[in-house]
Design an enzyme around this catalytic site. Structure first.
Site, PDB file in Angstrom:
ATOM      1  N   TYR A  32       0.511  -1.323  -0.624  1.00  0.00           N
ATOM      2  CA  TYR A  32       0.370   0.364   0.212  1.00  0.00           C
ATOM      3  C   TYR A  32       1.255   1.434   0.004  1.00  0.00           C
ATOM      4  O   TYR A  32       2.085   0.692   0.004  1.00  0.00           O
ATOM      5  CB  TYR A  32      -0.904  -0.551   1.634  1.00  0.00           C
ATOM      6  CG  TYR A  32      -0.223   0.140   3.310  1.00  0.00           C
ATOM      7  CD1 TYR A  32       0.350  -0.756   3.179  1.00  0.00           C
ATOM      8  CD2 TYR A  32      -0.454   1.765   3.175  1.00  0.00           C
ATOM      9  CE1 TYR A  32       1.270  -0.389   4.309  1.00  0.00           C
ATOM     10  CE2 TYR A  32       0.604   1.890   4.198  1.00  0.00           C
ATOM     11  CZ  TYR A  32       0.763   0.792   4.884  1.00  0.00           C
ATOM     12  OH  TYR A  32       1.680   1.564   5.746  1.00  0.00           O
ATOM     13  N   LYS A 150       6.286  -2.021   1.909  1.00  0.00           N
ATOM     14  CA  LYS A 150       5.219  -0.948   2.642  1.00  0.00           C
ATOM     15  C   LYS A 150       3.764  -2.376   2.559  1.00  0.00           C
ATOM     16  O   LYS A 150       3.435  -2.057   1.410  1.00  0.00           O
ATOM     17  CB  LYS A 150       5.102   0.128   1.946  1.00  0.00           C
ATOM     18  CG  LYS A 150       3.744   0.720   2.707  1.00  0.00           C
ATOM     19  CD  LYS A 150       4.164   2.506   2.873  1.00  0.00           C
ATOM     20  CE  LYS A 150       3.112   2.849   3.214  1.00  0.00           C
ATOM     21  NZ  LYS A 150       3.327   3.243   4.904  1.00  0.00           N
ATOM     22  N   GLU A 182      11.967   2.779  14.099  1.00  0.00           N
ATOM     23  CA  GLU A 182      11.385   3.937  14.175  1.00  0.00           C
ATOM     24  C   GLU A 182       9.741   3.468  14.702  1.00  0.00           C
ATOM     25  O   GLU A 182       9.958   3.349  15.548  1.00  0.00           O
ATOM     26  CB  GLU A 182      10.799   3.318  12.635  1.00  0.00           C
ATOM     27  CG  GLU A 182      10.293   2.227  11.946  1.00  0.00           C
ATOM     28  CD  GLU A 182       9.630   2.053  10.489  1.00  0.00           C
ATOM     29  OE1 GLU A 182       9.785   2.858   9.648  1.00  0.00           O
ATOM     30  OE2 GLU A 182       9.740   0.493  10.174  1.00  0.00           O
ATOM     31  N   LEU A 206      11.366   1.692   7.083  1.00  0.00           N
ATOM     32  CA  LEU A 206      10.146   2.055   6.031  1.00  0.00           C
ATOM     33  C   LEU A 206      11.149   2.804   5.598  1.00  0.00           C
ATOM     34  O   LEU A 206      11.572   3.894   6.332  1.00  0.00           O
ATOM     35  CB  LEU A 206       9.228   2.524   5.854  1.00  0.00           C
ATOM     36  CG  LEU A 206       8.108   2.510   4.569  1.00  0.00           C
ATOM     37  CD1 LEU A 206       8.289   1.315   3.788  1.00  0.00           C
ATOM     38  CD2 LEU A 206       6.983   2.855   4.718  1.00  0.00           C
TER      39      LEU A 206
HETATM   40  N1  PDD Z   1       3.085   5.324   7.521  1.00  0.00           N
HETATM   41  N2  PDD Z   1       8.008   3.603   8.685  1.00  0.00           N
HETATM   42  C1  PDD Z   1       6.615   3.109   8.374  1.00  0.00           C
HETATM   43  C2  PDD Z   1       6.579   1.956   9.265  1.00  0.00           C
HETATM   44  C3  PDD Z   1       5.877   3.414   8.306  1.00  0.00           C
HETATM   45  O1  PDD Z   1       3.881   2.724   7.951  1.00  0.00           O
HETATM   46  C4  PDD Z   1       5.391   4.708   7.658  1.00  0.00           C
HETATM   47  C5  PDD Z   1       4.142   5.309   7.099  1.00  0.00           C
HETATM   48  C6  PDD Z   1       5.989   5.216   7.577  1.00  0.00           C
HETATM   49  C7  PDD Z   1       6.739   6.750   6.899  1.00  0.00           C
HETATM   50  O2  PDD Z   1       6.241   6.770   5.404  1.00  0.00           O
HETATM   51  P1  PDD Z   1       5.737   8.222   4.437  1.00  0.00           P
HETATM   52  O3  PDD Z   1       6.568   9.420   5.398  1.00  0.00           O
HETATM   53  O4  PDD Z   1       6.821   7.996   3.558  1.00  0.00           O
HETATM   54  O5  PDD Z   1       4.690   8.155   5.183  1.00  0.00           O
HETATM   55  C8  PDD Z   1       7.575   5.088   8.338  1.00  0.00           C
HETATM   56  C9  PDD Z   1       1.609   5.828   6.072  1.00  0.00           C
HETATM   57  C10 PDD Z   1       1.551   6.850   6.704  1.00  0.00           C
HETATM   58  C11 PDD Z   1       0.383   4.665   7.180  1.00  0.00           C
HETATM   59  O6  PDD Z   1       0.715   3.566   7.556  1.00  0.00           O
HETATM   60  O7  PDD Z   1      -0.664   5.468   7.342  1.00  0.00           O
END
Ligand code: PDD
Length: 286
Positions: A32, A150, A182, A206
């Site tokens: 996703y 992801k 993270e 991620l």
């Molecule tokens: N989550 N690390 C994890 C485990 C994440 O699920 C996410 C993003 C990030 C940040 O990635 P980005 O800057 O590309 O959004 C880091 C999304 C927002 C979610 O699951 O809703």
């Protein structure tokens, strides 16, 4: 009622149906992306699609639509749902095979499932949480070892958010071998003086699209960036901390495992980066 997208069709949300044999439902076999929308425009769209393509490649999954088609679908959903500020969620699964089977279905026979929907979140840029900062606890990182992909297997991050809620705080930072990987759904940073520390990219975390933009902007603003692991003790002794994600942008962290950082209010570096990121993102939005 919201209009959503499913496999080539725009439908009212109550009419979009996916098979019970879909591999994301049975095996979490899907990937996703979450792209934020500010002022009706998409933030960091190219980065999200590049990461999506990588996730698909790593899992030997087919890409169901070209970049331009995905962009057009995102824009059409934003338009149809009148989204000013919010996000677009996109999910691709390996599709619905005839039965439950651990073996991947033949991609010649089983089409991937492509779903997109919007969520409206008015005024995220003036989110009151950013004024107060958030509190986190640390928990063990019990996720699988390919966090660079992801995938929709979000049970542990979801449990982490519940642990945080039960502890009366906002989120959890995940710790492996004594070091922070993270946040449950965001990347984690600490700040001491003018230096920002965040874990280096690897399969442990991620590769955040917001992370890439924020680190670039921090370097452009003459801040020092050090990409290495850090401990909870180091974080608790830092001047500031913050998280980044497509939905939180840059969000200050003011407490870690009960220890207040600095004055217990958002620090200048996190505030400045949030402002710069929002400004630059609006300018570059498509
Ligand atoms: N989550 N690390 C994890 C485990 C994440 O699920 C996410 C993003 C990030 C940040 O990635 P980005 O800057 O590309 O959004 C880091 C999304 C927002 C979610 O699951 O809703």
């Amino acid at each position: 009622m919201r209009t959503v997208y499913l496999n080539g069709e725009y439908l009212p949300e109550t009419e979009a149906k996916v098979s019970i044999f879909d591999r994301a439902f049975l095996m979490a076999d899907g990937v996703y992306e979450v792209t934020s929308v500010l002022g009706g425009k998409l933030i960091d769209f190219d980065g999200h699609i590049a990461r999506l393509e990588r996730s698909l490649r790593e899992l030997d999954m087919e890409k169901p639509a070209a970049f331009d088609d995905l962009l057009a679908i995102h824009r059409e959903l934003v338009r149809r749902n009148g989204i000013d500020d919010g996000l677009v969620y996109l999910q691709i699964t390996r599709g619905a095979a005839a039965d439950r089977d651990f073996v991947f279905p033949d991609p010649e026979q089983v089409e991937p499932t492509l779903v997109l929907f919007t969520q409206s979140k008015p005024g995220p840029a003036d989110n009151p949480a950013a004024e107060k900062g958030i509190k986190v606890i640390s928990i063990d990182d019990l996720r699988w070892a390919r966090r660079d992909i992801k995938t929709v297997q979000l049970l542990y991050p979801s449990m982490g958010k519940m642990m945080a809620r039960r502890a009366g705080v906002d989120d959890a930072w995940l710790v492996e071998d004594g070091h922070v990987t993270e946040g449950t759904s965001n990347n984690a940073y600490i700040v001491t003086g003018n230096r920002i520390v965040t874990r280096q990219l690897s399969s442990d975390i991620l590769s955040g699209i917001t992370r890439a933009a924020v680190l670039r902007l921090a370097r452009e603003a003459q801040m020092e960036v050090e990409e290495r692991p850090f401990t909870i003790a180091e974080a608790q002794a830092a001047d500031e901390a913050f998280i980044t994600s497509a939905s939180a942008f840059v969000m200050p962290v003011v407490e870690i495992d009960g220890a207040r950082l600095g004055h217990g209010t958002p620090g200048p570096v996190a505030r400045r980066l949030r402002d710069i990121y929002l400004d630059e993102s609006r300018k570059a939005a498509i």
